[in-house]
Scaffold this motif. Sequence first.
Motif, PDB file in Angstrom:
ATOM      1  N   UNK A 126      -8.273  -0.053   3.362  1.00 55.28           N
ATOM      2  CA  UNK A 126      -7.045  -0.579   3.335  1.00 55.28           C
ATOM      3  C   UNK A 126      -6.796  -1.108   4.989  1.00 55.28           C
ATOM      4  N   UNK A 127      -7.294  -0.352   5.597  1.00 61.32           N
ATOM      5  CA  UNK A 127      -7.231  -0.917   7.079  1.00 61.32           C
ATOM      6  C   UNK A 127      -7.896  -2.179   7.319  1.00 61.32           C
ATOM      7  N   UNK A 128      -9.093  -2.303   7.088  1.00 65.14           N
ATOM      8  CA  UNK A 128      -9.942  -3.489   7.218  1.00 65.14           C
ATOM      9  C   UNK A 128      -9.249  -4.551   6.350  1.00 65.14           C
ATOM     10  N   UNK A 132      -6.031  -9.684   4.081  1.00 65.81           N
ATOM     11  CA  UNK A 132      -4.844 -10.318   4.124  1.00 65.81           C
ATOM     12  C   UNK A 132      -4.617 -11.433   4.863  1.00 65.81           C
ATOM     13  N   UNK A 160      -8.398   4.471   2.739  1.00 65.30           N
ATOM     14  CA  UNK A 160      -7.467   4.203   3.850  1.00 65.30           C
ATOM     15  C   UNK A 160      -8.548   3.159   4.811  1.00 65.30           C
ATOM     16  N   UNK A 161      -9.713   3.526   4.828  1.00 63.83           N
ATOM     17  CA  UNK A 161     -10.609   3.029   5.772  1.00 63.83           C
ATOM     18  C   UNK A 161     -10.565   1.312   5.075  1.00 63.83           C
ATOM     19  N   UNK A 172     -11.505   2.406  11.072  1.00 68.70           N
ATOM     20  CA  UNK A 172     -10.210   2.342  10.917  1.00 68.70           C
ATOM     21  C   UNK A 172      -9.297   3.424  11.532  1.00 68.70           C
ATOM     22  N   UNK A 221       0.613  -1.187   0.113  1.00 71.79           N
ATOM     23  CA  UNK A 221      -0.104  -0.080  -0.052  1.00 71.79           C
ATOM     24  C   UNK A 221       0.910   1.293   0.145  1.00 71.79           C
ATOM     25  N   UNK A 266       0.148  -3.424  11.202  1.00 74.31           N
ATOM     26  CA  UNK A 266      -1.195  -4.370  11.237  1.00 74.31           C
ATOM     27  C   UNK A 266      -1.088  -5.842  11.683  1.00 74.31           C
ATOM     28  N   UNK A 305      -6.244  -5.159   5.776  1.00 72.39           N
ATOM     29  CA  UNK A 305      -5.048  -5.613   6.416  1.00 72.39           C
ATOM     30  C   UNK A 305      -5.491  -6.861   7.737  1.00 72.39           C
ATOM     31  N   UNK A 306      -6.631  -6.371   8.369  1.00 74.74           N
ATOM     32  CA  UNK A 306      -7.108  -7.245   9.319  1.00 74.74           C
ATOM     33  C   UNK A 306      -7.789  -8.557   8.819  1.00 74.74           C
ATOM     34  N   UNK A 329     -10.134   9.090   2.479  1.00 74.39           N
ATOM     35  CA  UNK A 329     -10.392   8.439   3.908  1.00 74.39           C
ATOM     36  C   UNK A 329     -11.132   7.066   3.661  1.00 74.39           C
ATOM     37  N   UNK A 330     -11.828   7.103   2.651  1.00 70.53           N
ATOM     38  CA  UNK A 330     -12.601   5.693   2.364  1.00 70.53           C
ATOM     39  C   UNK A 330     -11.636   4.921   1.748  1.00 70.53           C
ATOM     40  N   UNK A 368      -6.993   5.380   9.057  1.00 73.53           N
ATOM     41  CA  UNK A 368      -7.798   6.330   8.119  1.00 73.53           C
ATOM     42  C   UNK A 368      -8.211   7.306   9.125  1.00 73.53           C
TER      43      UNK A 368
END
Lengths: 244, 240
Positions: free
Chosen positions: A99-101, A107, A96-97, B66, A68, B103, A103-104, A93-94, B69
């Motif tokens: 990409x954060x989810x 991935x 990144x939101x 998140x 990323x 993460x 990763x958990x 922001x969406x 974010x």
Amino acid sequence: MGLELYLNLLSQPSRAVYIFAKKNGIPFELRTVDIIKGQHRSKEFFQINSLQKVPVLKDGDFILTESSAILIYLSCKYQTADHWYPSDLQARARVHEYLGWHADCIRGTFGVPMWVQVLGPLIGVQVPEEKVERNRTAIDQALQWLENKFLGDRLFLAGQQVTLADLMALEELMQPVAVGYELFKGRPRLAAWRERVEAFLGAELCQEAHSLILSILEQAAKKTLPTPLPEVYPTMLLRIARIP
Amino acid sequence: MGLELYLDLLSQPCRAVYIFAKKNGIPFELRIVDLIKGQHLSDAFAQVNPLKKVPALKDGDFTLTESVAILLYLTRKYKVPDYWYPQDLQARARVDEYLAWQHTTLRRSCLRALWHKMMFPAFLGEPVSPQTLAATLVELDVTLQLLEDKFLQNKAFLTGPHISLADLVAITELMHPVGAGCQVFEGRPKLATWRQRVEAAVGEDLFREAHEVILKAKDFPPADPTIKQKLMPWVLAMIQ
């Protein structure tokens, strides 16, 4: 020396980076790292990335890991079309939101079937059926969230246009697809999303990026996959042990 | 209604968001979502975040989940000092690199260390096998070594000479095993001095305030059976 990308098209994040660079006409030298054989564990590659993983970007003296981060770097440096990584505050922001989810919940989870069906057997390891089932459930749940929360009734995962999120997601989903998981069966909205993303990228590019992973079962059956070197066994075993 | 932040300072990512907002003087309404009471699993909170997780941000009609974010959103909207997330392409890439890496590595290790060492046995009354705990602590050790060798190296902060979002996210993660009684900084002088620098940069009062809950977690009374039953599926899914 211009931009170098150390990749392997068997790796989901590698494919995302490869596709992004190709689609955007970003010139680079492809450095293929044989991750099945274990080239990423070599002393030479350690100089490139001490974390011993792909993808890696080398731009002169600047070395960058994490797909990323690489995608964001490329989008900024080469000033790719805004939709990939929108400059709008909320739109970005969406991304990144997601990409954060991702990763958990994506991935790790979506890579398991490949380990179960191809990579584990390559070193004589069989993953217990109970773990395979648990992973199927996790995949199902993740797909539900992907379809309902992220896609919803939008065209793409982070809005109405293709972003880095769609690329990262698609490539993770290709992994279990390559070993026969019918992820899109009974999920018409997600199937339509996949078609839209692939249409946007272009059939030729998709074929180029996906042909290796899509031939993995055939290669395994014909025993034409590389033989993992002894030094890569410990990491492979550790990865398999971490399957919940 | 202005900015609302739905947080529980028991959670590492919530601490990072809290510290960041406070440090940068970003005005917000704090909405506490008490995790050990299971408030995040309530229907009411599902209206805010159907994923039932904290932190969550609500800015008028815009809801965001998140922590990374959220941190980046706050960074851009409130125009905080450049060092948090530098404009410079390569400096920023370093922060992005850390935020991506953590993460599946530090976050995971620190979470498991807290739950395996303390929260399962003491709060939930669920024994954890010595092998499981040992494996978790080994994993934490390996991750801490990577943090030092790959990221910190001989720099003052993780991505350069100044504090950034990377340091904030990392330090709040590391306080999780500290709260569980793990020796994170002992025997790691480089990491210990980095911690001092981060605390000083954040402000010791703010740092202490943000970490009060996690440092008292060892004194949480054991969960009653109803709560335990409610929380177990969530905990098990979280630490997979």
